[in-house]
Design a protein around this motif. Sequence first.
Motif, PDB file in Angstrom:
ATOM      1  N   ASN A   1      27.490  38.657  35.951  1.00 41.20           N
ATOM      2  CA  ASN A   1      28.040  37.783  34.916  1.00 41.20           C
ATOM      3  C   ASN A   1      28.054  38.947  33.876  1.00 41.20           C
ATOM      4  O   ASN A   1      29.281  38.456  32.938  1.00 41.20           O
ATOM      5  CB  ASN A   1      27.391  36.415  34.382  1.00 41.20           C
ATOM      6  N   ASP A   2      27.293  39.469  33.656  1.00 42.27           N
ATOM      7  CA  ASP A   2      27.207  40.279  32.513  1.00 42.27           C
ATOM      8  C   ASP A   2      27.754  41.028  32.171  1.00 42.27           C
ATOM      9  O   ASP A   2      28.731  41.516  31.363  1.00 42.27           O
ATOM     10  CB  ASP A   2      25.674  41.274  31.909  1.00 42.27           C
ATOM     11  N   PHE A   3      28.365  41.617  33.497  1.00 46.77           N
ATOM     12  CA  PHE A   3      29.734  42.857  34.292  1.00 46.77           C
ATOM     13  C   PHE A   3      30.847  42.364  33.240  1.00 46.77           C
ATOM     14  O   PHE A   3      31.832  43.314  32.306  1.00 46.77           O
ATOM     15  CB  PHE A   3      29.174  43.410  35.482  1.00 46.77           C
ATOM     16  N   HIS A   4      30.790  40.642  33.265  1.00 53.62           N
ATOM     17  CA  HIS A   4      32.736  40.597  33.389  1.00 53.62           C
ATOM     18  C   HIS A   4      32.677  40.448  31.388  1.00 53.62           C
ATOM     19  O   HIS A   4      33.160  40.715  31.209  1.00 53.62           O
ATOM     20  CB  HIS A   4      32.440  39.224  33.832  1.00 53.62           C
ATOM     21  N   LYS A   5      31.404  40.104  31.079  1.00 57.69           N
ATOM     22  CA  LYS A   5      31.058  39.700  30.033  1.00 57.69           C
ATOM     23  C   LYS A   5      31.116  40.755  28.830  1.00 57.69           C
ATOM     24  O   LYS A   5      32.087  41.103  27.387  1.00 57.69           O
ATOM     25  CB  LYS A   5      29.936  38.886  29.502  1.00 57.69           C
ATOM     26  N   ILE A   6      30.602  41.967  29.373  1.00 60.54           N
ATOM     27  CA  ILE A   6      30.589  43.197  28.003  1.00 60.54           C
ATOM     28  C   ILE A   6      32.395  43.879  28.901  1.00 60.54           C
ATOM     29  O   ILE A   6      32.476  45.379  28.280  1.00 60.54           O
ATOM     30  CB  ILE A   6      29.407  44.574  28.787  1.00 60.54           C
ATOM     31  N   GLY A   7      33.391  43.268  28.987  1.00 57.93           N
ATOM     32  CA  GLY A   7      34.571  43.925  29.629  1.00 57.93           C
ATOM     33  C   GLY A   7      34.034  44.528  31.118  1.00 57.93           C
ATOM     34  O   GLY A   7      35.518  45.112  31.233  1.00 57.93           O
ATOM     35  N   GLY A   8      32.992  44.317  31.630  1.00 57.52           N
ATOM     36  CA  GLY A   8      33.675  45.313  33.282  1.00 57.52           C
ATOM     37  C   GLY A   8      35.010  45.104  33.927  1.00 57.52           C
ATOM     38  O   GLY A   8      35.315  45.915  34.834  1.00 57.52           O
ATOM     39  N   PHE A   9      35.716  43.975  34.014  1.00 61.14           N
ATOM     40  CA  PHE A   9      36.683  43.784  34.946  1.00 61.14           C
ATOM     41  C   PHE A   9      37.885  44.253  34.901  1.00 61.14           C
ATOM     42  O   PHE A   9      39.016  44.473  35.374  1.00 61.14           O
ATOM     43  CB  PHE A   9      36.978  41.823  34.185  1.00 61.14           C
ATOM     44  N   MET A  10      38.073  45.190  33.164  1.00 61.91           N
ATOM     45  CA  MET A  10      38.987  46.174  32.990  1.00 61.91           C
ATOM     46  C   MET A  10      39.276  46.985  33.958  1.00 61.91           C
ATOM     47  O   MET A  10      40.028  47.493  33.830  1.00 61.91           O
ATOM     48  CB  MET A  10      39.196  46.547  31.257  1.00 61.91           C
ATOM     49  N   ILE A  11      39.140  47.110  34.475  1.00 66.19           N
ATOM     50  CA  ILE A  11      38.458  48.499  35.299  1.00 66.19           C
ATOM     51  C   ILE A  11      38.638  48.251  36.628  1.00 66.19           C
ATOM     52  O   ILE A  11      39.600  49.569  37.420  1.00 66.19           O
ATOM     53  CB  ILE A  11      37.612  49.655  34.455  1.00 66.19           C
ATOM     54  N   LEU A  12      38.615  47.172  36.891  1.00 61.49           N
ATOM     55  CA  LEU A  12      39.120  46.879  38.469  1.00 61.49           C
ATOM     56  C   LEU A  12      40.770  46.975  39.314  1.00 61.49           C
ATOM     57  O   LEU A  12      40.661  47.515  40.020  1.00 61.49           O
ATOM     58  CB  LEU A  12      38.650  45.361  38.550  1.00 61.49           C
ATOM     59  N   PHE A  13      41.761  46.815  38.706  1.00 63.65           N
ATOM     60  CA  PHE A  13      42.504  47.378  38.946  1.00 63.65           C
ATOM     61  C   PHE A  13      43.166  48.585  38.470  1.00 63.65           C
ATOM     62  O   PHE A  13      44.097  48.341  39.909  1.00 63.65           O
ATOM     63  CB  PHE A  13      43.629  45.763  37.416  1.00 63.65           C
ATOM     64  N   PRO A  14      42.762  49.212  37.574  1.00 62.30           N
ATOM     65  CA  PRO A  14      42.810  49.706  37.621  1.00 62.30           C
ATOM     66  C   PRO A  14      42.508  51.089  38.857  1.00 62.30           C
ATOM     67  O   PRO A  14      42.914  51.877  39.642  1.00 62.30           O
ATOM     68  CB  PRO A  14      42.114  51.095  36.395  1.00 62.30           C
ATOM     69  N   CYS A  15      41.350  50.745  39.409  1.00 63.57           N
ATOM     70  CA  CYS A  15      40.206  51.265  40.708  1.00 63.57           C
ATOM     71  C   CYS A  15      41.642  50.877  42.428  1.00 63.57           C
ATOM     72  O   CYS A  15      41.533  51.192  42.538  1.00 63.57           O
ATOM     73  CB  CYS A  15      39.417  50.675  40.981  1.00 63.57           C
ATOM     74  N   LEU A  16      41.568  49.759  41.520  1.00 63.98           N
ATOM     75  CA  LEU A  16      42.393  49.527  42.558  1.00 63.98           C
ATOM     76  C   LEU A  16      44.036  49.802  43.233  1.00 63.98           C
ATOM     77  O   LEU A  16      44.489  50.205  44.615  1.00 63.98           O
ATOM     78  CB  LEU A  16      42.684  47.902  42.387  1.00 63.98           C
ATOM     79  N   ARG A  17      44.565  50.343  42.392  1.00 60.38           N
ATOM     80  CA  ARG A  17      45.873  50.803  42.076  1.00 60.38           C
ATOM     81  C   ARG A  17      45.600  52.761  42.145  1.00 60.38           C
ATOM     82  O   ARG A  17      46.684  53.334  42.303  1.00 60.38           O
ATOM     83  CB  ARG A  17      46.463  50.445  41.302  1.00 60.38           C
ATOM     84  N   SER A  18      44.462  53.354  42.147  1.00 60.09           N
ATOM     85  CA  SER A  18      44.245  54.263  42.198  1.00 60.09           C
ATOM     86  C   SER A  18      44.832  55.043  43.569  1.00 60.09           C
ATOM     87  O   SER A  18      44.774  54.332  44.448  1.00 60.09           O
ATOM     88  CB  SER A  18      42.333  55.172  42.318  1.00 60.09           C
ATOM     89  N   PRO A  19      45.188  56.148  43.293  1.00 63.55           N
ATOM     90  CA  PRO A  19      45.698  57.080  44.278  1.00 63.55           C
ATOM     91  C   PRO A  19      44.598  57.962  45.169  1.00 63.55           C
ATOM     92  O   PRO A  19      45.033  58.250  46.065  1.00 63.55           O
ATOM     93  CB  PRO A  19      46.827  58.225  43.470  1.00 63.55           C
ATOM     94  N   HIS A  20      43.614  57.139  44.581  1.00 58.69           N
ATOM     95  CA  HIS A  20      42.435  58.405  45.609  1.00 58.69           C
ATOM     96  C   HIS A  20      41.925  57.031  46.582  1.00 58.69           C
ATOM     97  O   HIS A  20      41.311  55.737  45.936  1.00 58.69           O
ATOM     98  CB  HIS A  20      41.147  58.810  45.006  1.00 58.69           C
ATOM     99  N   PRO A  21      41.298  56.685  47.709  1.00 59.28           N
ATOM    100  CA  PRO A  21      41.077  56.008  48.748  1.00 59.28           C
ATOM    101  C   PRO A  21      40.012  55.917  48.601  1.00 59.28           C
ATOM    102  O   PRO A  21      39.357  54.564  48.358  1.00 59.28           O
ATOM    103  CB  PRO A  21      41.277  56.677  50.581  1.00 59.28           C
ATOM    104  N   ARG A  22      39.605  56.265  48.009  1.00 56.70           N
ATOM    105  CA  ARG A  22      37.467  56.354  48.106  1.00 56.70           C
ATOM    106  C   ARG A  22      37.272  55.560  46.582  1.00 56.70           C
ATOM    107  O   ARG A  22      36.562  54.717  46.448  1.00 56.70           O
ATOM    108  CB  ARG A  22      37.124  57.606  47.762  1.00 56.70           C
ATOM    109  N   ILE A  23      37.897  55.331  45.566  1.00 56.01           N
ATOM    110  CA  ILE A  23      37.969  54.675  44.716  1.00 56.01           C
ATOM    111  C   ILE A  23      38.894  53.302  44.556  1.00 56.01           C
ATOM    112  O   ILE A  23      38.048  51.921  44.135  1.00 56.01           O
ATOM    113  CB  ILE A  23      39.162  55.137  43.242  1.00 56.01           C
ATOM    114  N   ARG A  24      39.646  52.926  45.420  1.00 54.92           N
ATOM    115  CA  ARG A  24      40.496  51.892  45.986  1.00 54.92           C
ATOM    116  C   ARG A  24      39.477  51.202  46.544  1.00 54.92           C
ATOM    117  O   ARG A  24      39.225  50.048  46.690  1.00 54.92           O
ATOM    118  CB  ARG A  24      41.218  52.328  46.900  1.00 54.92           C
ATOM    119  N   VAL A  25      38.721  52.059  48.115  1.00 52.16           N
ATOM    120  CA  VAL A  25      37.392  51.445  48.778  1.00 52.16           C
ATOM    121  C   VAL A  25      35.980  50.265  47.045  1.00 52.16           C
ATOM    122  O   VAL A  25      35.791  50.260  47.226  1.00 52.16           O
ATOM    123  CB  VAL A  25      37.309  52.045  48.909  1.00 52.16           C
ATOM    124  N   GLY A  26      35.316  51.605  46.384  1.00 53.73           N
ATOM    125  CA  GLY A  26      35.355  50.920  45.587  1.00 53.73           C
ATOM    126  C   GLY A  26      35.398  49.932  44.699  1.00 53.73           C
ATOM    127  O   GLY A  26      34.534  49.187  44.977  1.00 53.73           O
TER     128      GLY A  26
END
Length: 340
Positions: free
Chosen positions: A126-151
């Motif tokens: 919950n703290d991860f969301h409150k400090i803005g962590g969710f902003m990095i999720l879509f970029p990770c899902l759309r990365s050209p690197h499978p390792r980052i998408r997996v993560g």
Amino acid sequence: MPVPHRPARDMALMPAPEPSGAVATQGDIQQPRPPTSLQGLLRFCMEATKAEDAPHDSEFQAMDDERRTFLENALKALTVDVVEELQRQINILKNVEQVKADDDPTRYSDAIDKILEFIDDIDTSNDFHKIGGFMILFPCLRSPHPRIRVGGCELLAVLCQNNPYCQQVIIDNGFVSELLRIVEKDEDINVCIKALYALGGITRDNREALEQLLSHNGLEVVVNTLKRNNEKLITKATFMLSAFCRMIPELKEKMVALDCISTLISLLTLDPGLVNEHILSLLVELVDGNEKCIQQCRDAKYNLKDFIHRYMDNIKQNDEYKEQEEYCKRILHVLNAAES
């Protein structure tokens, strides 16, 4: 508040042994070397309190200021401010969109791994969301690197495990449709497996999430993963579909219409692998109280009863497959009852 630093996920804490009697000189006072592990810290504490192990009539002596300061510094060295650490990794991942296909993604995948060390705790998620962590999720899902998408998929999976707060954030921000897109279209099988893992966590015991998945044609996407004949995909998909049946029993007929029964039967083999357990478990769910599922299982072209009898002969007297044997018996009971 700082908390003791935890080891990376799936890694055991294996502290290196401290040299016995090692000392460091501080001015004219000889001090033990600073411990570099929890094991070393424990040894230091034991040595620092040797006086307390003296005979009972000896007078207790408080730890002197220099030893106390040394111990406090050692404790600080072995602790970490979780929110500060999360923010540090988030700042790294803010640039993940700039990573090109031929760049080394190690720095970013390492940042994801460090976040994963902490967010299996609900409050930290919950703290991860409150400090803005969710902003990095879509970029990770759309990365050209499978390792980052997996993560990125694993981050979502862990964040929403038994966590209604994060589940709701995920539902409200379009992650379900994005994960379905990955399952359906991503060329890397490991990314698809992790995306399915995330969807399972989001929809678990969450009717709203399941209905959102259904609204994006998610039932067909999940059923179709069975046809890719990958054991990990089959395991996760059958587990999810069984859960869907329990949450919304009416979905069974839709699964029949999607050719789920014939796909499951075609995946069964006489080799008693664990994947068969998940397939049989889903078949039990499907035939439970649903006439259309029962009728399709009874179709002569599948010869399901004969297969199950042969399969039971193959696994009998093996305790490892007792649960599979029970699934077989339940299926046979339903099919025989339908014939009488």
